[in-house]
Design a protein around this motif. Sequence first.
Motif, PDB file in Angstrom:
ATOM      1  N   GLU A   1       0.633  10.296  -3.163  1.00 18.71           N
ATOM      2  CA  GLU A   1      -0.035  10.551  -1.880  1.00 18.71           C
ATOM      3  C   GLU A   1       0.946  11.015  -0.807  1.00 18.71           C
ATOM      4  O   GLU A   1       0.540  11.623   0.178  1.00 18.71           O
TER       5      GLU A   1
ATOM      6  N   LEU B   1       3.849   6.033  -5.551  1.00 16.25           N
ATOM      7  CA  LEU B   1       3.690   6.149  -7.007  1.00 16.25           C
ATOM      8  C   LEU B   1       2.478   7.004  -7.371  1.00 16.25           C
ATOM      9  O   LEU B   1       2.468   7.657  -8.428  1.00 16.25           O
ATOM     10  N   ALA B   2       1.460   7.021  -6.500  1.00 17.40           N
ATOM     11  CA  ALA B   2       0.250   7.804  -6.773  1.00 17.40           C
ATOM     12  C   ALA B   2       0.371   9.252  -6.320  1.00 17.40           C
ATOM     13  O   ALA B   2      -0.564  10.033  -6.504  1.00 17.40           O
TER      14      ALA B   2
ATOM     15  N   SER C   1      10.632  11.061  -4.824  1.00 17.49           N
ATOM     16  CA  SER C   1       9.317  11.667  -5.045  1.00 17.49           C
ATOM     17  C   SER C   1       9.181  12.992  -4.297  1.00 17.49           C
ATOM     18  O   SER C   1       8.722  14.001  -4.859  1.00 17.49           O
TER      19      SER C   1
ATOM     20  N   ARG D   1       0.834  -1.213   0.000  1.00 18.68           N
ATOM     21  CA  ARG D   1       0.000   0.000   0.000  1.00 18.68           C
ATOM     22  C   ARG D   1       0.862   1.255   0.000  1.00 18.68           C
ATOM     23  O   ARG D   1       0.538   2.248  -0.673  1.00 18.68           O
TER      24      ARG D   1
ATOM     25  N   GLN E   1       2.261   1.889  -3.453  1.00 19.84           N
ATOM     26  CA  GLN E   1       1.217   2.454  -4.303  1.00 19.84           C
ATOM     27  C   GLN E   1       1.008   3.936  -3.981  1.00 19.84           C
ATOM     28  O   GLN E   1       0.784   4.753  -4.890  1.00 19.84           O
ATOM     29  N   ALA E   2       1.098   4.279  -2.675  1.00 21.59           N
ATOM     30  CA  ALA E   2       0.910   5.669  -2.265  1.00 21.59           C
ATOM     31  C   ALA E   2       2.012   6.566  -2.826  1.00 21.59           C
ATOM     32  O   ALA E   2       1.749   7.691  -3.267  1.00 21.59           O
TER      33      ALA E   2
END
Length: 589
Positions: A338, A335-336, A392, A329, A332-333
């Motif tokens: 978040e 890469l998204a 990021s 999770r 995914q956060a």
Amino acid sequence: MLGRLRAQISTLLGHPPHPASTPCPPDTESLYRLLAENASDMIVRLSLDGTRTYVSPACRTILGYEPEQLIGVSTFSFVHPDDQDIVRERMQHLMETKADQRGRNRVIRADGRIAWIEASLRLLPGPATGAGGEVVAMVRDVTEQVENEARIEQIAGTDYLTQLPNRRAFLAALEMALSRGAPCALLYVDLDNFKPINDTHGHLAGDDVLIEVAHRLRREAPEDALVTRLGGDEFAILLAESRAATAPALAERILVALAAPIQTSCVVAEISASIGITLSPEHGTETEALLRAVDLAMYNAKRLGTAHYLVFSEDMEEERREAAIHHLRLRQAILAGEIIPYYQPLVDLRSRRLIGLEVLARWRHPERGILPPSEFIDAAERAGLIGLMFESILRQASQDAARWPDGLKIAVNMSPLQLQDATLSGTVLDILSQTGLSPLRLELEVTETGIVHDLGTAKRVLAMLRTAGIRVALDDFGTGYASLRMVKELAVDRLKIDRSFVVALASAPESGRYVSAIIGLARALGLGTTAEGIEDAATMRRIAAMGCDLGQGYYFGRPRPMEGLDSWLTCAAEGIPIIPEIEAQAASD
């Protein structure tokens, strides 16, 4: 009889015998007599029950007996007791399948010594019925070959440095122990803080430490335990059957033994270990399951700090599964997008003007809202995601800062793990080039602990960053292990005084002396200083009076997202103090 023997030998050698009706030419008869009587391999005729009916003279060399001593005696009389079953099975298989058999086994010589032989067996038909009548064997002494193979196997299974069995030998022993189905215990010993010894004092010093660790592990372990070096600074101990229940007590003794300093030719090293323990059959009966369990136990022991041991529990497996889900999770956060940057002011303590913003990571969670770093930074490090997260955050912050007033810098924290990545400088410069932010506007913050654990790599990485114009600050200074020599070698630009010293100024007078000492050290080395944790005007004024040049803390403002920075950016653009003089004076009165 010799004619029959000639036929049997010829068959074993792969030559068809002469027809029974055809008499053997005298010269051929002599040839086979010569072969049988002078062959280095022992030729034996056996009845179906294993009784010898003929033995060639080579038995003198192989078994130490005269041929006549072996005639009429069962071949099983000379087979090593531990090999009796395999030899009987070989004979039985020969009778049932009528297929040639070959195998090795041990025999007991006339002088009592044990020798290894390799026997090739063939079942020959009887002269009258054609059914199996007797067995002919060609026996060769392979003792030297077996011993050489054993020596090669021993070398292949031995760690060259410590002379302990290596990973290969350990896995073989573990699989054998599990195949027997008897209880056993496995201890996984991973040294704490070993890498700095190699980095600071060289690999020869590190090798000396590993040799001494191996000696102490052998000394503490029972004689029948298998003590192995898996590689690097990792060791394993296998306790079989009755010793399995003593694993926790052994772990305690090992921790005590390793606590004593290790004197080498060039250093006195202080180390410790984290130990995981797993038991069979309680925690599994297969190699893979036990290795996974003991690794989890060691990992959880290491999370407690140095010099701890833990026995595996099912809760650890559940935590691992939950962590795997959380790691997925979190990835995914990242890469998204978040994981976002929040910003906190960096203020010039003399002018109270904003000179930059420290970048702090926050997780904008769709269900839980804004999460602080304590909720995900450690998980990102354990999952190997900290580098991806850093890239990021740096990319987002650089894009934001490129639109800010000229000269306003950003300060970004790096994980200690990133200092082991030799490609870090290239990654950072690529991001700055893509976002258009000058390297002169970036300051990277690293902690003392991260540097001391890998000084050599950290020094190279930080030097490349500074060469590009990026400034480097040593974070949490005063709480770790940094020495004056280390600060000088790394050539950092700034020391950040840990907030614990700053917060304690009002209640602990000695904190003031620590802060003054750090500021004096920085000034003597030509370094800047930043005080963290300033929460009121009085502390700001006192820190400024000591000579600290920059400050940050809730007094200047709590962390905000990009959309909440307008007032601070306006102050920076217009050169206005972020804390007006009247407000600062009123707050301090």
